[in-house]
Design an enzyme around this catalytic site. Structure first.
Site, short mmCIF file in Angstrom:
data_model
loop_
_atom_site.label_atom_id
_atom_site.label_comp_id
_atom_site.label_asym_id
_atom_site.label_seq_id
_atom_site.Cartn_x
_atom_site.Cartn_y
_atom_site.Cartn_z
N CYS A 248 0.81 -1.22 0.00
CA CYS A 248 0.00 0.00 0.00
C CYS A 248 0.84 1.27 0.00
O CYS A 248 0.34 2.35 -0.32
CB CYS A 248 -0.96 0.01 1.19
SG CYS A 248 -1.92 -1.51 1.34
N HIS B 78 -3.58 6.97 3.06
CA HIS B 78 -3.97 5.69 2.47
C HIS B 78 -5.37 5.34 2.97
O HIS B 78 -5.65 5.39 4.16
CB HIS B 78 -2.96 4.61 2.89
CG HIS B 78 -3.38 3.22 2.57
ND1 HIS B 78 -3.97 2.88 1.37
CD2 HIS B 78 -3.32 2.07 3.30
CE1 HIS B 78 -4.24 1.58 1.38
NE2 HIS B 78 -3.85 1.07 2.54
N ASN C 285 -10.28 -0.41 0.33
CA ASN C 285 -8.82 -0.36 0.34
C ASN C 285 -8.31 -0.90 -0.99
O ASN C 285 -8.43 -2.09 -1.27
CB ASN C 285 -8.30 -1.21 1.51
CG ASN C 285 -6.78 -1.21 1.62
OD1 ASN C 285 -6.08 -0.80 0.71
ND2 ASN C 285 -6.29 -1.69 2.75
#
Length: 312
Positions: free
Chosen positions: A112, A237, A267
């Site tokens: 990520c 994020h 996500n």
């Protein structure tokens, strides 16, 4: 010479998978997912659409936004943990498909935090005059490594791509400061197993993310010689609204100064920060000379934060 973002683009698949859809697939509920993660829906790519296809669509938009030609690109960096196949890289496939004949190409694997790693890698090439234009893409097809029988992880992830063209920008603009980091001892908390499924120790990852994202935000502001009051916008994020809120509170920012797209896309790993960046830019929330903080964490464990002044 300062390196900054001069063009952006994103792509998200058409298929929407809502929390209510998931209720029919497993023992979960819309309320449970929303209150714990902030996610309401996510996008899922069709079987015949792979990672490189999504990357290509986002790349075309970024190239157009930067007003350059594919053959002017010197380097392509694709941040992903879900490549079409182990090799050739997504970046190489993209180089051919875009017609970016002179570009070097490679994939970056930092989960990520991958987009941050890509941006800072690009910065070095541009500021040393080695390359002029670098295409960075964060892209994931997480649906293909999601265990749809594991309700702890299945509710979290989605597919998508975000792209940026980096190049020389005017004095005082571009990347002002950065922090990249890793803690390999935490790799056991978030990984892909032998069945090619995401395995996550949610509690440990949550604790790590809340601490690290907040610290990294403060660190890059200090490295840039700025204060919290100088920050115009935060793009964290998009993993979990509670982790994002912890970062916002560390910077003493009002709610409207933090990007929130997790409710729409879930996500999307390395794609989440660039997709959010494009969304806020297109909505007019990011303007020339705004100071923006980008911050992310991911499997590895990895993390990265960037302070930048927007504009060409």
């Amino acid at each position: 010479m300062n390196a900054g973002i001069i063009g952006v683009g994103k792509f998200s698949p058409e298929k929407v998978l809502t929390n209510f859809d998931l209720e029919k697939m497993m023992d979960t509920s819309d309320e449970w997912i929303r209150t714990r993660t902030g996610i309401e829906e996510r996008r899922i790519a069709d079987k015949d659409m792979d990672t490189s296809d999504m990357a290509y669509e986002a790349a075309l938009k970024a190239i157009e936004d930067a007003a350059i030609k594919p053959e002017e690109i010197d380097l392509i960096l694709v941040a992903t943990v879900t490549p079409d196949q182990p090799f050739p890289s997504v970046a190489c496939k993209l180089q051919d498909r875009l017609g970016a004949k002179k570009a070097a190409a490679m994939d970056v694997s930092a989960a990520c935090a991958g987009f941050m790693y890509g941006v800072i890698t690009a910065k070095q090439f541009i500021e040393t005059n080695a390359y002029k234009y670098v295409l960075i893409i964060g892209v994931e097809k997480l649906s293909k490594i999601t265990n749809w029988e594991d309700r702890n992880t299945a509710v979290l992830f989605g597919d998508g791509a975000g792209a940026a063209i980096m190049g020389p920008v005017s004095e005082g603009r571009g990347v002002l400061a950065f922090e990249l980091g890793a803690d390999g001892s935490g790799g056991k908390h978030l990984y892909e197993d032998e069945n090619k499924h995401i395995i996550m120790n949610g509690r440990e990852v949550f604790k790590f993310a809340v601490r690290q994202m907040g610290e990294s935000c403060v660190n890059v502001i200090e490295k840039a010689g700025l204060t919290k009051e100088d920050v115009n916008f935060l793009i964290p994020h998009q993993a979990n609204i509670r982790i994002m809120e912890a970062s916002r509170q560390r910077l003493d920012l009002p709610v409207e100064k933090m990007s929130k797209t997790v409710h729409k896309y879930g996500n999307t790993s390395s794609a989440s920060i660039p997709m959010s960046l494009v969304e806020e830019y297109e909505a007019g929330k990011i303007k020339d000379d705004d100071v923006i903080v980008l911050v992310g964490f991911g499997g590895g464990l990895t993390w990265g934060a960037i302070a930048l002044k927007w504009g060409r």
